[in-house]
Design a protein around this motif. Sequence first.
Motif, PDB file in Angstrom:
ATOM      1  N   GLU A  59      28.086  35.713  42.300  1.00 19.11           N
ATOM      2  CA  GLU A  59      28.814  35.874  41.035  1.00 19.11           C
ATOM      3  C   GLU A  59      28.393  37.151  40.318  1.00 19.11           C
ATOM      4  O   GLU A  59      29.229  37.837  39.713  1.00 19.11           O
ATOM      5  CB  GLU A  59      28.556  34.653  40.141  1.00 19.11           C
ATOM      6  CG  GLU A  59      29.156  33.360  40.685  1.00 19.11           C
ATOM      7  CD  GLU A  59      28.762  32.151  39.858  1.00 19.11           C
ATOM      8  OE1 GLU A  59      27.990  32.342  38.874  1.00 19.11           O
ATOM      9  OE2 GLU A  59      29.215  31.031  40.175  1.00 19.11           O
TER      10      GLU A  59
ATOM     11  N   ASP B 272      30.114  40.103  41.954  1.00 22.18           N
ATOM     12  CA  ASP B 272      31.521  40.197  41.539  1.00 22.18           C
ATOM     13  C   ASP B 272      31.640  40.769  40.133  1.00 22.18           C
ATOM     14  O   ASP B 272      32.543  41.561  39.843  1.00 22.18           O
ATOM     15  CB  ASP B 272      32.186  38.815  41.588  1.00 22.18           C
ATOM     16  CG  ASP B 272      32.473  38.348  43.011  1.00 22.18           C
ATOM     17  OD1 ASP B 272      32.476  39.204  43.920  1.00 22.18           O
ATOM     18  OD2 ASP B 272      32.670  37.129  43.205  1.00 22.18           O
TER      19      ASP B 272
ATOM     20  N   ARG C 113      31.150  44.425  40.460  1.00 18.20           N
ATOM     21  CA  ARG C 113      32.248  45.062  41.193  1.00 18.20           C
ATOM     22  C   ARG C 113      33.436  45.332  40.270  1.00 18.20           C
ATOM     23  O   ARG C 113      34.036  46.422  40.308  1.00 18.20           O
ATOM     24  CB  ARG C 113      32.685  44.179  42.357  1.00 18.20           C
ATOM     25  CG  ARG C 113      33.817  44.785  43.188  1.00 18.20           C
ATOM     26  CD  ARG C 113      34.377  43.768  44.175  1.00 18.20           C
ATOM     27  NE  ARG C 113      33.412  43.358  45.174  1.00 18.20           N
ATOM     28  CZ  ARG C 113      33.188  44.000  46.316  1.00 18.20           C
ATOM     29  NH1 ARG C 113      33.859  45.099  46.594  1.00 18.20           N
ATOM     30  NH2 ARG C 113      32.307  43.538  47.180  1.00 18.20           N
TER      31      ARG C 113
END
Length: 332
Positions: free
Chosen positions: A106, A109, A112
Amino acid sequence: MSQPPNIDGVLIQWGDRLFYPGNRVVKSSPQPKVSALAARQRAAAIRERIEATVVRRAPQVMVKVTGGGRGMKAIAAHFRYISKNGRLEIEDERGQTVRGKESLRELADDWRFGGSLIEDMSDRREAFNVILSMPRGTDPLTVQWAAREFARTELADHKYVMVLHDHQANPHVHISVRAESKHGKRLNPRKTDLHRWRETFAEKLRERGVEAEATRQATRGNSRNYDPLWRIKAREEGRLRKEGANTKSGARAQTTRAEAMQAWTRIGRALAESGDPDNLRLAASLRRFIMEAPATGKAIGLDASEASPGRGEPTVTRDAPRGLDRSGTGTN
């Protein structure tokens, strides 16, 4: 009868070169004058740093940039490395802590997509990996607190995570910081930034009662090269084929150490000639300090005994270009 030297003036002139190398004198007309009170305060601050370095031999902080991820794949791998694959607690810039493999996914992400998209592979560095360390015996939780305060000061507006490692000899904190800030400005740490980072980290430690200094290697007569993280990993895993040089021996490094030697000699001579008992004691400590740092004398072709204050002033060789030694990104 000769006049005693202006100790405050000598401390400011030569101490700045030892402890604040980023300062550069820019000629302008007219030159602003420093008040007598400001000069005394500046000299007192430099004197305190001299005593911490040569008398008390205060522990030195280490701040080192070990590399950085060129893409999300490398950044996520570093998250796993510093957290021991999720077994250690990882803390973000908001002070929130997570643990476990799912939390690492998580987190990856969030990095990102939290700003400009970070692809799996990138041509540019999308994150920087930083280590903040103190010598053995320092309280690990105090190191963690100081690292947290350091990051809030120096890495504001950036995403970052940090992990405390207290299972090894020296307590240290790994920080991974996203290169792009929340406002789109990219981080690009240079030598002057690393020196300021060390100063900030040392200051935060002192706030918690831990004596810590951020004196340059050249000022301490040291010339050690610190291994990058990839070399440390390769050595631990038995993959390292060739060891790197342990010391900095380039022309720039030698010139920097020679300039530090000149500054120490000027300060030591002024202290010794002042006649003040406190100054004489500090001059004696400075002489011992120089004698125990042979690398400083060797930088200009002298034995340490020849470089002692009051035994003649060394001449700094100017054959090599002036500047900073760029043989490594870590400072200590």
